[in-house]
Structure formats: C-alpha cells, structure tokens
Design a protein around this motif. Structure first.
Motif, PDB file in Angstrom:
ATOM      1  N   UNK A  63     -74.745  -5.326 -88.680  1.00 35.55           N
ATOM      2  CA  UNK A  63     -75.585  -4.821 -87.595  1.00 35.55           C
ATOM      3  C   UNK A  63     -77.042  -4.801 -88.005  1.00 35.55           C
ATOM      4  N   UNK A  64     -77.921  -4.999 -87.029  1.00 48.05           N
ATOM      5  CA  UNK A  64     -79.355  -4.821 -87.254  1.00 48.05           C
ATOM      6  C   UNK A  64     -79.741  -3.399 -86.865  1.00 48.05           C
ATOM      7  N   UNK A  65     -79.067  -2.883 -85.852  1.00 47.22           N
ATOM      8  CA  UNK A  65     -79.341  -1.539 -85.378  1.00 47.22           C
ATOM      9  C   UNK A  65     -78.446  -0.516 -86.041  1.00 47.22           C
ATOM     10  N   UNK A  66     -77.980   0.444 -85.252  1.00 46.77           N
ATOM     11  CA  UNK A  66     -77.167   1.519 -85.815  1.00 46.77           C
ATOM     12  C   UNK A  66     -75.808   1.005 -86.259  1.00 46.77           C
ATOM     13  N   UNK A  67     -75.418   1.253 -87.514  1.00 48.52           N
ATOM     14  CA  UNK A  67     -74.073   0.871 -87.953  1.00 48.52           C
ATOM     15  C   UNK A  67     -73.005   1.791 -87.377  1.00 48.52           C
ATOM     16  N   UNK A  68     -73.438   2.824 -86.658  1.00 50.75           N
ATOM     17  CA  UNK A  68     -72.504   3.812 -86.113  1.00 50.75           C
ATOM     18  C   UNK A  68     -72.118   3.520 -84.664  1.00 50.75           C
ATOM     19  N   UNK A  69     -72.534   2.368 -84.142  1.00 52.14           N
ATOM     20  CA  UNK A  69     -72.078   1.930 -82.821  1.00 52.14           C
ATOM     21  C   UNK A  69     -70.714   1.284 -82.999  1.00 52.14           C
ATOM     22  N   UNK A  70     -69.670   2.064 -82.856  1.00 51.39           N
ATOM     23  CA  UNK A  70     -68.330   1.615 -83.232  1.00 51.39           C
ATOM     24  C   UNK A  70     -67.346   1.577 -82.063  1.00 51.39           C
ATOM     25  N   UNK A  71     -67.862   1.436 -80.849  1.00 52.28           N
ATOM     26  CA  UNK A  71     -66.983   1.245 -79.707  1.00 52.28           C
ATOM     27  C   UNK A  71     -66.243   2.482 -79.236  1.00 52.28           C
ATOM     28  N   UNK A  72     -66.742   3.667 -79.565  1.00 49.43           N
ATOM     29  CA  UNK A  72     -66.057   4.901 -79.170  1.00 49.43           C
ATOM     30  C   UNK A  72     -65.865   4.987 -77.653  1.00 49.43           C
ATOM     31  N   UNK A  73     -66.939   4.695 -76.919  1.00 46.49           N
ATOM     32  CA  UNK A  73     -66.859   4.767 -75.465  1.00 46.49           C
ATOM     33  C   UNK A  73     -65.936   3.727 -74.871  1.00 46.49           C
ATOM     34  N   UNK A  74     -65.893   2.558 -75.502  1.00 47.68           N
ATOM     35  CA  UNK A  74     -64.990   1.511 -75.030  1.00 47.68           C
ATOM     36  C   UNK A  74     -63.532   1.983 -75.089  1.00 47.68           C
ATOM     37  N   UNK A  75     -63.173   2.585 -76.217  1.00 45.21           N
ATOM     38  CA  UNK A  75     -61.780   3.031 -76.373  1.00 45.21           C
ATOM     39  C   UNK A  75     -61.450   4.170 -75.413  1.00 45.21           C
ATOM     40  N   UNK A  76     -62.387   5.094 -75.231  1.00 43.15           N
ATOM     41  CA  UNK A  76     -62.136   6.183 -74.286  1.00 43.15           C
ATOM     42  C   UNK A  76     -61.971   5.652 -72.871  1.00 43.15           C
ATOM     43  N   UNK A  77     -62.809   4.679 -72.504  1.00 45.90           N
ATOM     44  CA  UNK A  77     -62.724   4.107 -71.164  1.00 45.90           C
ATOM     45  C   UNK A  77     -61.408   3.355 -70.969  1.00 45.90           C
ATOM     46  N   UNK A  78     -61.007   2.595 -71.976  1.00 49.01           N
ATOM     47  CA  UNK A  78     -59.742   1.867 -71.875  1.00 49.01           C
ATOM     48  C   UNK A  78     -58.562   2.827 -71.723  1.00 49.01           C
ATOM     49  N   UNK A  79     -58.585   3.899 -72.492  1.00 48.28           N
ATOM     50  CA  UNK A  79     -57.525   4.893 -72.399  1.00 48.28           C
ATOM     51  C   UNK A  79     -57.451   5.498 -70.993  1.00 48.28           C
ATOM     52  N   UNK A  80     -58.634   5.598 -70.359  1.00 44.50           N
ATOM     53  CA  UNK A  80     -58.678   6.162 -69.001  1.00 44.50           C
ATOM     54  C   UNK A  80     -58.334   5.146 -67.933  1.00 44.50           C
ATOM     55  N   UNK A  81     -58.097   3.881 -68.326  1.00 37.00           N
ATOM     56  CA  UNK A  81     -57.676   2.866 -67.366  1.00 37.00           C
ATOM     57  C   UNK A  81     -58.731   1.860 -66.972  1.00 37.00           C
ATOM     58  N   UNK A  82     -59.827   1.746 -67.760  1.00 36.56           N
ATOM     59  CA  UNK A  82     -60.930   0.868 -67.388  1.00 36.56           C
ATOM     60  C   UNK A  82     -60.616  -0.601 -67.621  1.00 36.56           C
ATOM     61  N   UNK A  83     -61.145  -1.440 -66.740  1.00 30.84           N
ATOM     62  CA  UNK A  83     -61.190  -2.878 -66.953  1.00 30.84           C
ATOM     63  C   UNK A  83     -62.399  -3.178 -67.848  1.00 30.84           C
TER      64      UNK A  83
END
Length: 493
Positions: free
Chosen positions: A224-244
C-alpha cells in the motif's frame, strides 16, 4: 453499555467526516467510529493529496464520467448524483466546513518542468475532459493532512461524538434485515451502538488485505501507498448483511517497492533524470516505462489498462542516482504513509538507501544481474538496445516518448524491484444514487449506506482529484439520507 444514535458513521476519512457533518447539520444525533487511535485515524485521507476536482458543470462532468467508465458503465442516476454533488464540493468546504480553499497550482513534476501551470485533465482525448478546471484543496496545497485537519475541526465545532480506537465488528440487523446498529469493540470490551437512521460505511478500501488483493486485484502481494490498515472491514460487514459488489477489480496502482521495517511501500518516481529502464524476471526490457497515465490507467495497445500491473526490475545509472531522490520526500510530494506518518526522509542522492541495501549497487551490469535474479546476458543486451533507441531518438520496441529517452552511462549501476503498489482499491458494496447499499437483486438494504473508498463510483478510469471528490460527494449524500431516516424514526417513537 449500549449507546444510541440516529446515525452511526464508520470511518474518519473524507467520506466519513462529510457524512457525519451533513447528518449532524440535518438534525441527527451522530456517532463517528474509527478503529485507529488518535494520530492514525483518517485512512487514506490522512496521507492523500487531499485535493478534489472542480467540474465546469454537472452536465460536462457527467459526460466525462461516462467516457472514463467506457465499457464498464455505472447507472445513470449514480452519474447524475455524482456530477451534481461534485459541483457543490468547493462551496461546501468553504461554507460548511469553514476551510480556506484555493486552486492547486503547479505541475506534479516540478523537478523537470519547474513551471507553474494549472493541473490539466489526465485523459484529454476523452469526451467531456473539458469539464476539468483544475484541482482545489485546503490552502491550495497538496498533502500534509490539510483536508483531514479541516474536517476534524468541523467535527469538533459541532461536538460530534468521535470514538477512536474502536473497531466495528458486525452490523446489527433486525428480523426483516434492516440495519439497526453496529457491534464495536474497544479497550473496555464489546458493545452495540444502536442507529435509528442507519449505518454509513466509510471504512476505506481493501488494499491492505492480502486475500482480497489476490482474489479481486489479482496481485500476489499487498503493498500500500496509503494506510496499511485499510483491510476491507466494511466490505465484509456489508457482505454479511447481504450486499452485492461492484467493480472489485478496479484500483489505482503506482510504481513502488517495500523495504524491511515499513508496512507500506515507497513511491518510485524518476523525477529528475530519466536514465532508467524496466526489465522483467528474465532481464528483458518489456514495457514503455513512461506511458501517459491517469490515476490508475494508461492507454496501452489501444485500450485503457492498469499500469503498473506486474512486478518489474528498475535499472538505472550513477548519474540518475545522483540527480535526486528516487522516492519523493515531503518537500517534493507530502503524500503517502511513509512520508507523513512514519516521517521517513529519503536522501537526496539515494546514498542512504543504497547503504541500507534498499537499492542494489554493482560496478557492472553483469554483476548487477544476480542481485535482482535476472540473466546477465539478457540484461546487458536489453540496456544496449535501450541505449541504441536513445541514440536514435526512437523507441521501436515500445514507443516511449522520445523526450524521455535518456541513455544509461557507465557504471556503477543500480536496481530495485518495483511491485504494483496499490494507492487505493475502488470496488465494494454496490450502491445507488442515494448511497444506499444494494442487495444482489438491486433492492436497498434498509439502514445501510456506503461512501468513499469502501465503494467508489469509478468502474475504470479516474482523473486526478476525483477520489476525494467522490468521497465528499457521496459522504454528504449518505449523511443527509440517513439523517432523514433517523429523524423520521425518532419522531414516531
């Protein structure tokens, strides 16, 4: 103990701050959560250029976005909302955030040009590029966390509750699937923050998660060039909630390399002298090293492609080494995690980094080859052919711009291995023009919104300043939408 709010915003970057400010100003009770402690919060916004583009009109902006998307169109209502909100960003930053906003002057390659010009469109050949009128930024200058500082000050003036060092773990849904809160964990344990209006995901990209980078971006490593802590947390939460999901294969990658002791990588930029070439794992020159790129794509072989898209070895000579830093320092470009957070100051003549072993050195090309694991004969032949192209002023192999053809001189020679460094990912939970997250059938998941790097508008190409503009635009939309829902629910109770 559980906490209640109308709107819970996850993420303290540009999108999250914009959502929180807009929701608060609409009358909502807001809680903003970020997993990082004070001084590290803000995701990529903390270490970005912090500039946004200023379109000449919403109509021309929409035309340009359609062109940038190309064969990967996004829905017309999303384009319309994006275009309209982008025209309002500068006024919002001045009037609502209270920031001093000015045009960003100058060229991003001051080491070569040394002139002051307004930043032009990166894809001037595309219809709608006349919409670009340059970039705007706090103080009219790039980087140094100016944008994040201005947004944080606006949060503080409103006394918005900000919980740092607090990790969002799971979204809370009721029996009908409506998002009604979020489970968070901090030093005091785990609790639920209830949200009557919903939760705004502004958690950034997934470029710091090795599995997601391999699965979606098809890169073997995370750098990463930016924050190494951007680890897809929101993606996983959204998928768990049923997101496309949408455009998960899109990203902005730049040349860079990792070194021991640093979580993020260093940007590799030959700003002061172009006496270098790239060779592949065999030692063969294999690309135009300096195609005209936008923020992530260049026109190669008649199509817009990610550049860079694979690991290559950069080889350069002594004169190039002495000309200036291979990785821009804060005086040149105050952007990037290692520059702004780690505070690393790259040496002007690269000598410190040679001594550290970050840059390989050898007196001859034959001796340099084994240091980067390539065939010596092929490397020598590649440099000879490149130097011949420089002498002729024509690169018959890859069509590199003749003005950039600078031959390698006598040794010693230097090299490093450049891996595609992901500045940011672009894909995430699919959303509509209201920033509402959609399920695979195209229906909104009630109470769930997304903005910023967790789910950008950009399906393919993107011009400079558009990443921040998108975050601020859909952050504001998400804040307004969720606030209206929360206030309405509160009035019924």
């Amino acid at each position: 103990m559980d906490v209640a709010a109308d709107v819970v915003v996850l993420g303290h970057g540009a999108a999250g701050c914009a959502a929180a400010i807009e929701a608060h100003d609409a009358g909502a009770r807001v809680v903003l959560v970020d997993k990082m402690p004070a001084g590290l919060e803000g995701g990529n916004t903390r270490v970005s250029g912090g500039a946004w583009w200023e379109p000449s009109s919403a109509g021309r902006a929409a035309v340009y976005l359609r062109s940038l998307c190309g064969e990967r169109p996004v829905p017309e209502p999303v384009i319309a909302a994006w275009a309209e909100e982008c025209t309002r960003t500068t006024a919002w930053m001045r009037e609502v955030v209270g920031a001093d906003v000015a045009v960003v002057p100058g060229t991003l390659d001051r080491g070569i040009a040394g002139t002051v010009v307004e930043v032009p469109p990166e894809f001037p050949e595309l219809e709608g590029s006349d919409a670009v009128t340059g970039w705007r930024a706090v103080g009219g200058a790039l980087g140094r966390s100016r944008l994040l500082t201005a947004l944080a000050a606006a949060l503080a003036r409103r006394d918005i509750t900000v919980l740092l060092g607090t990790r969002a773990e799971r979204l809370v849904q009721d029996a009908e699937g409506t998002v009604v809160g979020v489970q968070v964990t901090d030093d005091d344990g785990t609790r639920t923050i209830r949200a009557t209006g919903g939760v705004v995901l502004a958690t950034g990209g997934f470029e710091g998660d090795v599995r997601m980078v391999r699965d979606y971006l098809r890169l073997p490593q995370t750098l990463t060039w930016g924050s190494p802590h951007n680890t897809g947390d929101g993606h996983r939460m959204a998928q768990k909630a049923g997101a496309d999901l949408w455009h998960m294969d899109n990203m902005t990658s730049i040349e860079g390399f990792g070194v021991p002791g640093f979580e993020s990588g260093f940007y590799a930029r030959f700003s002061f002298r172009k006496g270098f070439l790239y060779v592949d794992a065999d030692g063969r020159r294999c690309v135009d090293e300096l195609p005209r790129t936008g923020h992530g794509q260049a026109r190669v072989h008649g199509a817009y492609e990610h550049v860079p898209a694979r690991s290559l070895h950069a080889v350069f000579d002594e004169e190039t080494r002495l000309a200036g830093p291979i990785s821009p320092n804060a005086a040149m470009l105050p952007v990037g995690w290692n520059v702004l957070v780690e505070g690393y100051e790259w040496s002007w003549d690269n000598s410190v980094e040679v001594e550290k072993g970050w840059l390989h050195r050898a007196d001859t090309l034959e001796d340099l080859a084994p240091l980067i694991g390539v065939d010596p004969e092929l490397l020598v032949a590649s440099v000879a052919r490149y130097n011949a192209a420089c002498a002729a002023g024509f690169d018959e192999q890859f069509g590199r711009d003749p003005s950039t053809l600078v031959a390698l001189g006598a040794g010693p020679y230097y090299a490093f291995t450049s891996a595609p460094m992901v500045a940011w990912s672009n894909g995430g939970p699919r959303r509509n023009e209201h920033a509402e997250v959609l399920d695979p059938f195209g229906d909104p998941i009630p109470g769930l919104y997304a903005a910023g790097g967790v789910s950008t508008t950009y399906s393919w190409c993107k011009d400079g300043g558009m990443h921040i503009a998108d975050a601020l635009a859909f952050g504001r939309i998400a804040g307004r939408r969720s606030a209206g829902r929360g206030i309405s629910a509160r009035s019924r109770d």
